[in-house]
Design a protein around this motif. Structure first.
Motif, PDB file in Angstrom:
ATOM      1  N   GLU A  10     -23.530  13.897  -2.391  1.00 21.94           N
ATOM      2  CA  GLU A  10     -22.834  12.809  -3.070  1.00 21.94           C
ATOM      3  C   GLU A  10     -22.269  11.813  -2.063  1.00 21.94           C
ATOM      4  N   GLU A  11     -21.791  12.291  -0.928  1.00 16.44           N
ATOM      5  CA  GLU A  11     -21.272  11.396   0.108  1.00 16.44           C
ATOM      6  C   GLU A  11     -22.368  10.474   0.630  1.00 16.44           C
ATOM      7  N   PHE A  12     -23.561  11.002   0.795  1.00 14.59           N
ATOM      8  CA  PHE A  12     -24.691  10.170   1.218  1.00 14.59           C
ATOM      9  C   PHE A  12     -24.959   9.070   0.183  1.00 14.59           C
ATOM     10  N   LEU A  13     -24.990   9.457  -1.088  1.00 16.06           N
ATOM     11  CA  LEU A  13     -25.325   8.495  -2.134  1.00 16.06           C
ATOM     12  C   LEU A  13     -24.239   7.443  -2.335  1.00 16.06           C
ATOM     13  N   GLN A  14     -23.023   7.750  -1.926  1.00 16.44           N
ATOM     14  CA  GLN A  14     -21.944   6.766  -2.020  1.00 16.44           C
ATOM     15  C   GLN A  14     -22.184   5.567  -1.107  1.00 16.44           C
ATOM     16  N   THR A  15     -23.063   5.711  -0.142  1.00 15.26           N
ATOM     17  CA  THR A  15     -23.351   4.622   0.799  1.00 15.26           C
ATOM     18  C   THR A  15     -24.541   3.765   0.363  1.00 15.26           C
ATOM     19  N   LEU A  26     -31.094  -7.845 -17.932  1.00 13.71           N
ATOM     20  CA  LEU A  26     -31.797  -6.622 -17.532  1.00 13.71           C
ATOM     21  C   LEU A  26     -30.893  -5.392 -17.624  1.00 13.71           C
ATOM     22  N   GLU A  27     -29.671  -5.609 -18.133  1.00  6.92           N
ATOM     23  CA  GLU A  27     -28.690  -4.516 -18.232  1.00  6.92           C
ATOM     24  C   GLU A  27     -28.545  -3.783 -16.900  1.00  6.92           C
ATOM     25  N   GLN A  28     -28.330  -4.526 -15.834  1.00  7.24           N
ATOM     26  CA  GLN A  28     -28.265  -3.935 -14.498  1.00  7.24           C
ATOM     27  C   GLN A  28     -26.886  -3.338 -14.202  1.00  7.24           C
ATOM     28  N   TYR A  29     -26.869  -2.030 -14.091  1.00  7.32           N
ATOM     29  CA  TYR A  29     -25.697  -1.283 -13.646  1.00  7.32           C
ATOM     30  C   TYR A  29     -26.214  -0.230 -12.675  1.00  7.32           C
ATOM     31  N   ILE A  30     -25.591  -0.117 -11.524  1.00  3.94           N
ATOM     32  CA  ILE A  30     -26.032   0.916 -10.593  1.00  3.94           C
ATOM     33  C   ILE A  30     -25.658   2.286 -11.154  1.00  3.94           C
ATOM     34  N   THR A  31     -26.538   3.247 -11.004  1.00  4.04           N
ATOM     35  CA  THR A  31     -26.209   4.617 -11.389  1.00  4.04           C
ATOM     36  C   THR A  31     -25.117   5.123 -10.459  1.00  4.04           C
ATOM     37  N   PRO A  32     -23.935   5.494 -10.953  1.00  2.48           N
ATOM     38  CA  PRO A  32     -22.853   5.950 -10.078  1.00  2.48           C
ATOM     39  C   PRO A  32     -23.304   7.133  -9.223  1.00  2.48           C
ATOM     40  N   SER A  33     -22.813   7.170  -7.980  1.00  7.38           N
ATOM     41  CA  SER A  33     -23.217   8.247  -7.064  1.00  7.38           C
ATOM     42  C   SER A  33     -22.867   9.622  -7.628  1.00  7.38           C
ATOM     43  N   HIS A  34     -21.758   9.709  -8.356  1.00  2.84           N
ATOM     44  CA  HIS A  34     -21.354  10.995  -8.936  1.00  2.84           C
ATOM     45  C   HIS A  34     -22.386  11.460  -9.961  1.00  2.84           C
ATOM     46  N   ILE A  35     -22.813  10.531 -10.828  1.00  5.03           N
ATOM     47  CA  ILE A  35     -23.827  10.856 -11.836  1.00  5.03           C
ATOM     48  C   ILE A  35     -25.157  11.187 -11.169  1.00  5.03           C
ATOM     49  N   GLY A  63     -32.250   1.522  -6.100  1.00  2.00           N
ATOM     50  CA  GLY A  63     -32.849   2.685  -5.449  1.00  2.00           C
ATOM     51  C   GLY A  63     -32.016   3.941  -5.363  1.00  2.00           C
ATOM     52  N   MET A  64     -30.940   4.043  -6.136  1.00  2.00           N
ATOM     53  CA  MET A  64     -30.074   5.220  -6.063  1.00  2.00           C
ATOM     54  C   MET A  64     -30.845   6.528  -6.293  1.00  2.00           C
ATOM     55  N   LEU A  65     -31.625   6.595  -7.372  1.00  2.00           N
ATOM     56  CA  LEU A  65     -32.345   7.835  -7.681  1.00  2.00           C
ATOM     57  C   LEU A  65     -33.501   8.072  -6.717  1.00  2.00           C
ATOM     58  N   SER A  66     -34.144   7.007  -6.267  1.00  2.00           N
ATOM     59  CA  SER A  66     -35.248   7.142  -5.311  1.00  2.00           C
ATOM     60  C   SER A  66     -34.752   7.705  -3.984  1.00  2.00           C
ATOM     61  N   VAL A  67     -33.647   7.156  -3.489  1.00  2.00           N
ATOM     62  CA  VAL A  67     -33.060   7.658  -2.245  1.00  2.00           C
ATOM     63  C   VAL A  67     -32.679   9.123  -2.401  1.00  2.00           C
ATOM     64  N   LYS A 184     -20.180  12.132 -17.820  1.00  2.00           N
ATOM     65  CA  LYS A 184     -19.394  10.962 -18.169  1.00  2.00           C
ATOM     66  C   LYS A 184     -19.814   9.815 -17.258  1.00  2.00           C
ATOM     67  N   TYR A 185     -20.352   8.775 -17.858  1.00  2.00           N
ATOM     68  CA  TYR A 185     -20.830   7.606 -17.118  1.00  2.00           C
ATOM     69  C   TYR A 185     -19.686   6.600 -17.062  1.00  2.00           C
ATOM     70  N   ASN A 186     -19.092   6.441 -15.871  1.00  2.00           N
ATOM     71  CA  ASN A 186     -18.008   5.483 -15.706  1.00  2.00           C
ATOM     72  C   ASN A 186     -18.597   4.103 -15.462  1.00  2.00           C
ATOM     73  N   LEU A 187     -18.557   3.270 -16.482  1.00  2.00           N
ATOM     74  CA  LEU A 187     -19.155   1.940 -16.414  1.00  2.00           C
ATOM     75  C   LEU A 187     -18.096   0.935 -15.964  1.00  2.00           C
ATOM     76  N   PRO A 188     -18.231   0.381 -14.753  1.00  2.00           N
ATOM     77  CA  PRO A 188     -17.224  -0.560 -14.266  1.00  2.00           C
ATOM     78  C   PRO A 188     -17.368  -1.928 -14.931  1.00  2.00           C
ATOM     79  N   GLN A 189     -16.300  -2.711 -14.866  1.00  2.00           N
ATOM     80  CA  GLN A 189     -16.353  -4.079 -15.382  1.00  2.00           C
ATOM     81  C   GLN A 189     -17.330  -4.874 -14.527  1.00  2.00           C
ATOM     82  N   THR A 190     -18.460  -5.241 -15.108  1.00  2.00           N
ATOM     83  CA  THR A 190     -19.552  -5.861 -14.362  1.00  2.00           C
ATOM     84  C   THR A 190     -19.802  -7.301 -14.785  1.00  2.00           C
TER      85      THR A 190
END
Length: 212
Positions: A10-15, A26-35, A63-67, A184-190
């Motif tokens: 998870e620490e890696f994905l936070q970067t 396109l409903e673009q929201y990054i997949t949170p690193s926690h999820i 690229g969150m899931l790909s990485v 739980k998907y924490n959706l930030p104000q985007t």
């Protein structure tokens, strides 16, 4: 790196960098690193569906899931994304992690419907658009295309509120479907129309298995 501990993973994905200017159409929201970390860790540790597998990430965004799939030992990962700005960030993330087994193809996922690909992917991953009033049902269109491209399994995130509908569609499509994690998907104000700083959305991680 398939033996990574969850916390370190998870620490890696936070970067991983997200969208600079997300596009509402396109409903673009990054997949949170926690999820993403819990999703991918479950897929690998419980089902061994990433390590040494050919993986497809549909609507890969930045690229969150790909990485993450690459870090957990995927043999090769192919991301598919329509947005050229997102692809630039995707490529930057791949370079930052020095990954040589990840590629990105610019293509409209919805335009892949009906195409007969000779080679299927071992595992398909996706965090599809949930669907706005203008895009109602787009999540199921993504899923249908993912199932057509998978040799064995598809993993996809969907709102928990759609669970019964997805169960019915899985029966209709003759695929075995199970919810393997509730998150739980924490959706930030985007976007400007968002009234709250963040909102939690209950989501299911589904595992779809091709019928033999």
């Amino acid at each position: 790196m398939a033996c990574l501990k969850l916390k370190k993973f998870e620490e890696f994905l936070q970067t991983v960098d997200g969208f600079e200017n997300p596009k509402v159409t396109l409903e673009q929201y990054i997949t949170p690193s926690h999820i993403a970390s819990h999703m991918l860790y479950t897929i690998q540790t419980n089902y061994d569906d990433l390590e040494n597998k050919l993986v497809l990430d549909l609507g890969c965004g930045a690229g969150m899931l790909s990485v993450g799939a690459s870090l957990l030992g995927a043999a090769h990962v192919v991301g598919v994304e329509i947005d050229s700005d997102a692809i630039e960030i995707f490529k930057s993330n791949i370079e930052g992690f020095e990954l040589d087994n990840v590629d990105c193809v610019q293509w409209d996922v919805l335009g892949m419907e009906g195409i007969d690909f000779d080679r299927k992917f071992d595992t398909v991953l996706m965090n599809p658009p949930f669907g706005t009033k203008q895009n109602s049902g787009i999540d199921m269109k993504f899923l249908r295309i993912g199932l057509a491209l998978a040799k064995h399994r598809v993993y996809s995130l969907h709102k928990t509120s759609t669970r019964e509908h997805i169960k019915k569609k899985a029966i209709e499509w003759n695929v075995k479907a199970n919810v393997v994690a509730e998150l739980k998907y924490n959706l930030p104000q985007t976007y400007k129309f968002h009234k709250r700083s963040s909102v939690d959305i209950a989501v299911d991680l589904w595992r779809f298995e091709m019928s033999k």
